[in-house]
Motif scaffolding. Structure first.
Motif, PDB file in Angstrom:
ATOM      1  N   SER A 135      -7.644   4.890  -5.350  1.00 21.20           N
ATOM      2  CA  SER A 135      -6.462   5.068  -4.504  1.00 21.20           C
ATOM      3  C   SER A 135      -5.211   5.261  -5.374  1.00 21.20           C
ATOM      4  O   SER A 135      -4.461   6.217  -5.214  1.00 21.20           O
ATOM      5  CB  SER A 135      -6.315   3.827  -3.611  1.00 21.20           C
ATOM      6  N   ILE A 136      -5.032   4.342  -6.300  1.00 19.62           N
ATOM      7  CA  ILE A 136      -3.833   4.414  -7.149  1.00 19.62           C
ATOM      8  C   ILE A 136      -3.881   5.662  -8.026  1.00 19.62           C
ATOM      9  O   ILE A 136      -2.920   6.436  -8.100  1.00 19.62           O
ATOM     10  CB  ILE A 136      -3.713   3.138  -8.015  1.00 19.62           C
ATOM     11  N   TYR A 146      -6.237   4.538   3.065  1.00 13.10           N
ATOM     12  CA  TYR A 146      -5.538   3.273   2.842  1.00 13.10           C
ATOM     13  C   TYR A 146      -5.170   2.624   4.175  1.00 13.10           C
ATOM     14  O   TYR A 146      -5.296   1.410   4.351  1.00 13.10           O
ATOM     15  CB  TYR A 146      -4.299   3.480   1.968  1.00 13.10           C
ATOM     16  N   ILE A 187      -9.493   0.512  -4.944  1.00 12.79           N
ATOM     17  CA  ILE A 187      -8.106   0.359  -5.422  1.00 12.79           C
ATOM     18  C   ILE A 187      -7.858   1.337  -6.581  1.00 12.79           C
ATOM     19  O   ILE A 187      -6.855   2.050  -6.610  1.00 12.79           O
ATOM     20  CB  ILE A 187      -7.811  -1.096  -5.875  1.00 12.79           C
ATOM     21  N   ARG A 222      -8.307   1.042   5.458  1.00 12.77           N
ATOM     22  CA  ARG A 222      -8.692  -0.144   4.671  1.00 12.77           C
ATOM     23  C   ARG A 222      -7.830  -1.341   5.047  1.00 12.77           C
ATOM     24  O   ARG A 222      -8.294  -2.474   5.104  1.00 12.77           O
ATOM     25  CB  ARG A 222      -8.561   0.154   3.175  1.00 12.77           C
ATOM     26  N   PHE A 256      -3.401  -8.745  -5.898  1.00 15.84           N
ATOM     27  CA  PHE A 256      -4.704  -8.394  -5.328  1.00 15.84           C
ATOM     28  C   PHE A 256      -5.819  -9.059  -6.127  1.00 15.84           C
ATOM     29  O   PHE A 256      -6.817  -9.494  -5.585  1.00 15.84           O
ATOM     30  CB  PHE A 256      -4.942  -6.875  -5.440  1.00 15.84           C
ATOM     31  N   LYS A 275      -3.270   9.268  -6.528  1.00 16.01           N
ATOM     32  CA  LYS A 275      -1.849   9.587  -6.284  1.00 16.01           C
ATOM     33  C   LYS A 275      -1.123   9.881  -7.592  1.00 16.01           C
ATOM     34  O   LYS A 275      -0.318  10.801  -7.676  1.00 16.01           O
ATOM     35  CB  LYS A 275      -1.165   8.415  -5.573  1.00 16.01           C
TER      36      LYS A 275
HETATM   37  N1  URA Z   1      -2.060   0.256  -3.988  1.00 18.08           N
HETATM   38  C1  URA Z   1      -2.604   1.438  -3.655  1.00 18.08           C
HETATM   39  O1  URA Z   1      -1.942   2.467  -3.715  1.00 18.08           O
HETATM   40  N2  URA Z   1      -3.885   1.463  -3.268  1.00 18.08           N
HETATM   41  C2  URA Z   1      -4.648   0.366  -3.199  1.00 18.08           C
HETATM   42  O2  URA Z   1      -5.806   0.463  -2.854  1.00 18.08           O
HETATM   43  C3  URA Z   1      -4.078  -0.871  -3.539  1.00 18.08           C
HETATM   44  C4  URA Z   1      -2.768  -0.895  -3.943  1.00 18.08           C
END
Ligand code: URA
Length: 435
Positions: free
Chosen positions: A192-193, A174, A189, A177, A216, A196
């Motif tokens: 990534s989200i 991140y 995206i 990026r 976004f 987690k």
């Molecule tokens: N939030 C995130 O955790 N990752 C992204 O890529 C965009 C928003």
């Protein structure tokens, strides 16, 4: 030890529009986490992914590899009075004035659900939940796993920083990026989200996927695709996941900025607050309770009767904060007035977010500090009638030399005309695996 590849070939495969194999994805994520695939190589790969995309198998494997790059938390042993607690989390893709976590987490917890909100800090025009809560005297976000568990069992809601061990591949990626113009990619995206959220170990998850100028995703089609992929990734990983598509054309509520947003959240927890903030809080809380198996609940009850506020106070106290302390107030303010008479046709979310950021509420680089007291208060919203000379916005900051750039961000943000806009719900649609 898995198969070995070379980074240049992996980058070239994606650059030329090919699909990466499972083994290539595992190798590249492991190598990047260990520092063997270099930042410049990962940046090139991220750009190739942004331009060429990924198919569903690749997105799923990429997400799993990032989830497995660190530790996974486990909340399945949570108990209260000897009974297991269900965990439900919410994640928003971010927007201007999005303070919903603040009233939402205690509201949902007030119904006996455990809400572990592992959150981030703001970057650019969108504010971060941790930055907002740090406006409260004494409040701290760095909790140990044992503290999180203990607060979930006693209070029910925790909002804290995701530790370094949670999806470390995503943390590194991140950061890259962010400085290489590769944030706006649906596969990146979504993975990534979801990496987690899956690593966090919640049993259920409700996503708030924003669409509009301050989000976004600027088009509904893109937001819907992102929501659908994330819902599928979550359910595949055993996390009961659904999403609401919500509008972010205009700022949420009447404030953008850390302490200002805490104050607005307290209005909601006291049974008042702006109608759109209440609407979204209620919609997301209802969805979260349904994910925990509780349907037919009118969640406005616990906003009106003070139960959600009681949980808020316990949550703030449990993290070292003083819920009764006065919030920081800016020493300097400047108000912007309407230049003509008419109806507010629109207020651009991105402009308001940018203004709050430039006034000091947000950061341009990771690690910078933010001003708790900086931000923007809106005096009007779409559909309101104004006379020339009526106040539109008040800007707040500790550093008045920032007013010029705040003013520049807000210039042209508000269209005053003669046609009242249609009043639309913030919630555009609900996305589930069955959809
Ligand atoms: N939030 C995130 O955790 N990752 C992204 O890529 C965009 C928003």
């Amino acid at each position: 030890m898995g198969e070995s590849f070379d980074a240049v070939s992996v980058i070239a495969t994606k650059r030329d529009g090919g699909a990466l194999s499972d083994a290539e994805i595992d190798w590249v994520i492991d190598g990047f986490t260990a520092g063997e695939v270099h930042d410049e190589q990962m940046s090139a790969l991220a750009m190739a992914i942004l331009l060429r995309g990924m198919d569903r198998r690749e997105i799923s494997r990429w997400t799993t590899a990032m989830t497995n790059s660190g530790q996974r938390m486990d909340f399945s042993g949570l108990r209260r009075a000897g009974r297991p607690l269900v965990t439900v989390d919410k994640h928003s893709t971010g927007g201007v004035g999005d303070k919903i976590t603040l009233p939402l987490a205690p509201l949902v917890a007030s119904y006996g659900i455990a809400v572990p909100q592992l959150s981030g800090r703001g970057l650019g025009h969108t504010g971060g939940t941790l930055d907002k809560l740090e406006a409260i005297a004494g409040w701290r976000s760095d909790l140990t796993y044992d503290e999180i568990v203990s607060l979930l069992e006693s209070v029910g809601a925790v909002v804290c920083a995701a530790g370094a061990s949670l999806a470390p591949a995503d943390k590194k990626l991140y950061a890259l990026r962010d400085v290489t113009g590769t944030v706006e990619s649906i596969p990146l995206i979504a993975s990534s989200i979801m990496s987690k959220k899956i690593a966090e170990g919640t049993q259920a998850l409700v996503l708030d996927v924003k669409v509009g100028a301050g989000a976004f995703m600027k088009s509904e089609a893109d937001a819907r695709e992102l929501a659908q992929i994330m819902v599928e990734l979550g359910n595949e990983a055993g996390v009961r996941t659904s999403a609401l598509l919500t509008s972010m054309w205009e700022p949420l509520g009447m404030t953008a900025g850390n302490a200002l947003e805490v104050a607005e959240s307290l209005e909601v927890l006291s049974g008042g607050g702006p109608a759109d903030v209440v609407e979204l809080t209620v919609a997301l809380a209802t969805e979260m309770l349904a994910a925990a198996g509780m349907t037919g609940v009118d969640v406005t009850d616990n906003l009106r009767n003070g139960k959600a506020m009681d949980v808020w106070e316990a949550m703030v106290r449990g993290q070292g904060g003083d819920p009764k302390a006065a919030l920081p107030q800016a020493d300097h303010s400047e108000t912007i007035y309407a230049e003509s008479t008419g109806v507010i046709e629109s207020v651009d979310a991105m402009s308001v977010g940018r203004a709050a950021w430039r006034l000091g509420a947000g950061r341009a680089r990771q690690g910078e500090s933010v001003q708790a007291e900086a931000g923007v208060r809106m005096h009007v919203r779409s559909g309101d009638r104004v006379e020339a000379g009526d106040p539109l916005f008040t800007m707040y900051t500790a550093t008045p030399e920032r007013f010029a750039s705040g003013r520049a961000a807000l210039a042209g943000s508000t269209v005053i005309g003669s046609t009242p806009p249609q009043t639309l719900s913030r919630v555009i649609d609900r996305v589930t695996v069955e959809a």
